[in-house]
Design an enzyme around this catalytic site. Structure first.
Site, PDB file in Angstrom:
ATOM      1  N   GLU A   1      22.192 -53.734  53.373  1.00 26.01           N
ATOM      2  CA  GLU A   1      23.561 -53.956  53.842  1.00 26.01           C
ATOM      3  C   GLU A   1      23.771 -53.723  55.207  1.00 26.01           C
ATOM      4  O   GLU A   1      24.266 -54.159  55.820  1.00 26.01           O
ATOM      5  CB  GLU A   1      24.353 -52.938  52.986  1.00 26.01           C
ATOM      6  CG  GLU A   1      24.471 -51.550  53.344  1.00 26.01           C
ATOM      7  CD  GLU A   1      25.454 -50.779  52.822  1.00 26.01           C
ATOM      8  OE1 GLU A   1      25.802 -50.968  51.586  1.00 26.01           O
ATOM      9  OE2 GLU A   1      26.304 -50.094  53.466  1.00 26.01           O
TER      10      GLU A   1
ATOM     11  N   HIS B   1      30.898 -52.732  51.053  1.00 27.01           N
ATOM     12  CA  HIS B   1      31.071 -51.422  51.412  1.00 27.01           C
ATOM     13  C   HIS B   1      32.656 -50.931  51.730  1.00 27.01           C
ATOM     14  O   HIS B   1      32.767 -50.530  52.806  1.00 27.01           O
ATOM     15  CB  HIS B   1      30.187 -50.946  52.281  1.00 27.01           C
ATOM     16  CG  HIS B   1      29.659 -49.268  52.256  1.00 27.01           C
ATOM     17  ND1 HIS B   1      28.451 -48.997  52.380  1.00 27.01           N
ATOM     18  CD2 HIS B   1      30.698 -48.049  51.990  1.00 27.01           C
ATOM     19  CE1 HIS B   1      28.365 -47.448  52.568  1.00 27.01           C
ATOM     20  NE2 HIS B   1      29.606 -47.270  52.261  1.00 27.01           N
TER      21      HIS B   1
ATOM     22  N   ASP C   1      28.997 -52.248  45.543  1.00 23.14           N
ATOM     23  CA  ASP C   1      29.932 -52.063  46.916  1.00 23.14           C
ATOM     24  C   ASP C   1      29.086 -51.814  47.852  1.00 23.14           C
ATOM     25  O   ASP C   1      29.354 -51.688  48.966  1.00 23.14           O
ATOM     26  CB  ASP C   1      30.987 -50.883  46.828  1.00 23.14           C
ATOM     27  CG  ASP C   1      31.651 -50.634  48.067  1.00 23.14           C
ATOM     28  OD1 ASP C   1      32.382 -51.670  48.417  1.00 23.14           O
ATOM     29  OD2 ASP C   1      31.726 -49.742  48.754  1.00 23.14           O
TER      30      ASP C   1
ATOM     31  N   ARG D   1      25.019 -45.359  47.090  1.00 16.10           N
ATOM     32  CA  ARG D   1      24.300 -45.701  48.282  1.00 16.10           C
ATOM     33  C   ARG D   1      23.336 -46.818  47.755  1.00 16.10           C
ATOM     34  O   ARG D   1      22.896 -46.866  46.602  1.00 16.10           O
ATOM     35  CB  ARG D   1      23.442 -44.814  48.822  1.00 16.10           C
ATOM     36  CG  ARG D   1      24.413 -43.909  49.742  1.00 16.10           C
ATOM     37  CD  ARG D   1      24.894 -44.638  51.014  1.00 16.10           C
ATOM     38  NE  ARG D   1      25.602 -43.875  52.114  1.00 16.10           N
ATOM     39  CZ  ARG D   1      27.062 -43.667  51.813  1.00 16.10           C
ATOM     40  NH1 ARG D   1      27.693 -44.540  51.168  1.00 16.10           N
ATOM     41  NH2 ARG D   1      27.564 -42.859  52.714  1.00 16.10           N
TER      42      ARG D   1
HETATM   43  P1  NAI Z   1      29.606 -34.884  46.141  1.00 15.92           P
HETATM   44  O1  NAI Z   1      28.651 -34.266  46.834  1.00 15.92           O
HETATM   45  O2  NAI Z   1      30.788 -34.271  46.069  1.00 15.92           O
HETATM   46  O3  NAI Z   1      28.986 -35.020  44.877  1.00 15.92           O
HETATM   47  C1  NAI Z   1      27.621 -35.652  44.791  1.00 15.92           C
HETATM   48  C2  NAI Z   1      27.025 -35.029  43.252  1.00 15.92           C
HETATM   49  O4  NAI Z   1      25.863 -35.450  43.206  1.00 15.92           O
HETATM   50  C3  NAI Z   1      27.083 -33.260  43.159  1.00 15.92           C
HETATM   51  O5  NAI Z   1      27.736 -32.944  42.294  1.00 15.92           O
HETATM   52  C4  NAI Z   1      25.476 -33.145  42.900  1.00 15.92           C
HETATM   53  O6  NAI Z   1      25.105 -32.081  42.225  1.00 15.92           O
HETATM   54  C5  NAI Z   1      24.967 -34.398  42.456  1.00 15.92           C
HETATM   55  N1  NAI Z   1      23.649 -34.985  42.556  1.00 15.92           N
HETATM   56  C6  NAI Z   1      22.933 -34.525  43.632  1.00 15.92           C
HETATM   57  N2  NAI Z   1      21.599 -34.624  43.253  1.00 15.92           N
HETATM   58  C7  NAI Z   1      21.666 -35.543  41.972  1.00 15.92           C
HETATM   59  C8  NAI Z   1      20.594 -36.356  41.217  1.00 15.92           C
HETATM   60  N3  NAI Z   1      19.366 -36.033  41.553  1.00 15.92           N
HETATM   61  N4  NAI Z   1      21.176 -36.775  40.073  1.00 15.92           N
HETATM   62  C9  NAI Z   1      22.444 -36.792  39.850  1.00 15.92           C
HETATM   63  N5  NAI Z   1      23.241 -36.151  40.433  1.00 15.92           N
HETATM   64  C10 NAI Z   1      23.037 -35.454  41.587  1.00 15.92           C
HETATM   65  O7  NAI Z   1      29.826 -36.380  46.802  1.00 15.92           O
HETATM   66  P2  NAI Z   1      31.064 -37.687  46.423  1.00 15.92           P
HETATM   67  O8  NAI Z   1      32.212 -37.169  47.680  1.00 15.92           O
HETATM   68  O9  NAI Z   1      31.261 -37.415  45.197  1.00 15.92           O
HETATM   69  O10 NAI Z   1      30.149 -38.793  46.960  1.00 15.92           O
HETATM   70  C11 NAI Z   1      29.077 -39.033  46.337  1.00 15.92           C
HETATM   71  C12 NAI Z   1      28.251 -40.275  46.967  1.00 15.92           C
HETATM   72  O11 NAI Z   1      29.189 -41.328  47.035  1.00 15.92           O
HETATM   73  C13 NAI Z   1      27.953 -40.017  48.405  1.00 15.92           C
HETATM   74  O12 NAI Z   1      26.946 -39.239  48.630  1.00 15.92           O
HETATM   75  C14 NAI Z   1      28.048 -41.451  49.232  1.00 15.92           C
HETATM   76  O13 NAI Z   1      26.695 -41.672  49.112  1.00 15.92           O
HETATM   77  C15 NAI Z   1      28.784 -42.262  48.348  1.00 15.92           C
HETATM   78  N6  NAI Z   1      30.061 -42.549  48.923  1.00 15.92           N
HETATM   79  C16 NAI Z   1      30.143 -44.030  48.807  1.00 15.92           C
HETATM   80  C17 NAI Z   1      31.433 -44.553  49.484  1.00 15.92           C
HETATM   81  C18 NAI Z   1      31.719 -46.036  49.410  1.00 15.92           C
HETATM   82  O14 NAI Z   1      32.709 -46.286  50.394  1.00 15.92           O
HETATM   83  N7  NAI Z   1      31.062 -46.865  48.696  1.00 15.92           N
HETATM   84  C19 NAI Z   1      32.303 -43.653  50.180  1.00 15.92           C
HETATM   85  C20 NAI Z   1      32.211 -42.041  50.071  1.00 15.92           C
HETATM   86  C21 NAI Z   1      30.910 -41.669  49.514  1.00 15.92           C
END
Ligand code: NAI
Length: 329
Positions: free
Chosen positions: A262, A294, A257, A233
């Protein structure tokens, strides 16, 4: 159920309509959701929203006043939702926690490869009959140290990709992913991540603890010439600090991305307008910066999964099978 679908693009209409085997009434609106456009949800029990729709307290109040009971997010992130307001208004929030972690992880790899081999510049040169190689010298990813911040679904896929390429993978996440540590991923505190990584890729959610995780101090602690990739993000990065890092050459490569501001730019065609965002404009001047709008999620597989899960969430809600905010945890 009748659902107002905001920020609808042609591809949303195509994939959501195809997945709507349950016969919900989908009312598509091109406009983004905000307090004013919330009026378009009149007569609907649910709204379906995307990443840059506004779901602040006043918009949620406007929706609730019209009888909307469900916010069906067709995305994974939910940082745009005022959860406290949603709770007090007894609105249910559903999202698509996982649609294709491969889509985003592969896009992050694409940005890395584009930057480290200067493919964006090479492509333009060849089209101009310029076959010189000056300035295109790259480096092997093999044996480099890649740091993954956030080893959830997307971070795990990317860690496996990078291990497959022969990189050393280090990671930071408050929750250690046991599968990855068994594969040799080394979990380190953040202050040990910055000076040890050749490439840093962000895959944690945007929450108060991660807002401007990349800032003047953390950039200063990084290796000279580091590559920074953000498909998480925009708010994870203090863009001005990163621009200073690019100017001093501390940051050697930047692949984005997502961008903090944005919502005013992405997903629309402004090619006939003048760019008003001077910070974004400055980013575009660097030859070692690649930005996509994005689109990391944007694969056929992901769109089909998003549509399927979003409509299933709506059906479950209709049948009383969703707890309030159950999908946002
Ligand atoms: P997820 O929930 O499976 O993984 C997120 C990880 O971040 C978890 O393991 C969690 O423990 C960790 N986390 C939480 N707080 C943290 C911190 N302070 N420092 C480091 N790690 C921390 O989520 P997923 O599916 O892997 O997605 C991750 C992020 O990617 C989403 O939150 C979203 O913002 C972004 N995203 C971007 C997309 C795009 O098109 N550019 C599409 C989908 C998601």
């Amino acid at each position: 159920m009748k659902i107002a679908v905001f920020s609808s693009k042609a591809y949303d209409i195509e994939y959501l309509s195809a997945a709507n085997t349950q016969g919900h009434t989908l009312v598509f609106h091109e406009t983004a959701l905000n307090e004013q456009s919330a009026l378009l949800a009149q007569g609907c029990n649910a709204v379906c929203c995307f990443v840059n729709d506004t779901l602040d307290s006043s918009t949620l109040h406007a929706l609730a006043a019209q009888g909307v009971r469900l916010i069906a997010l067709r995305c994974a992130g939910f940082n745009q939702v005022d959860l406290a307001a949603a709770t007090s208004l007894e609105l249910t929030i559903a999202r698509v926690p996982e649609y294709s972690p491969h889509a985003v992880a592969e896009h992050a790899l694409g940005l890395m490869l584009m930057l480290n081999r200067h493919l964006h510049r090479a492509h333009h040169r060849v089209r101009e009959n310029d076959f010189s190689l000056n300035g295109l010298l790259g480096f092997d990813l093999y044996n480099k140290t890649v740091a993954i911040i956030g080893t959830g679904k997307i971070g795990e896929v990317l860690a496996n990709i990078m291990l497959g390429i022969g990189c050393r993978v280090i990671a930071y996440d408050p929750v250690v992913n046991r599968t990855l540590s068994a594969r040799g991923v080394n979990y380190l505190p953040l202050n040990e991540i910055w000076p040890n990584a050749d490439i840093i890729s962000l895959h944690c959610p945007l929450v108060p603890a991660t807002h401007h995780l990349i800032n003047t101090e953390t950039v200063a602690a990084m290796k000279d010439g580091v590559m920074l990739i953000n498909t998480g993000r925009g708010g994870l990065i203090d863009t001005r600090a990163v621009i200073a890092g690019l100017k001093s050459r501390k940051i050697g490569y930047l692949g984005l991305d997502v961008y903090e501001e944005e919502a005013k730019l992405f997903f629309e065609d402004y090619s006939n307008n003048l760019l008003q965002d001077d910070v974004f404009a400055r980013l575009l001047t660097f030859p070692n910066v690649v930005i996509t709008g994005h689109q990391a999620f944007f694969t056929r597989e992901a769109l089909a999964a998003i549509a399927r899960v979003t409509l299933a969430n709506i059906t479950h809600f209709e049948h009383g099978e969703l707890d309030q905010i159950c999908c946002v945890s």
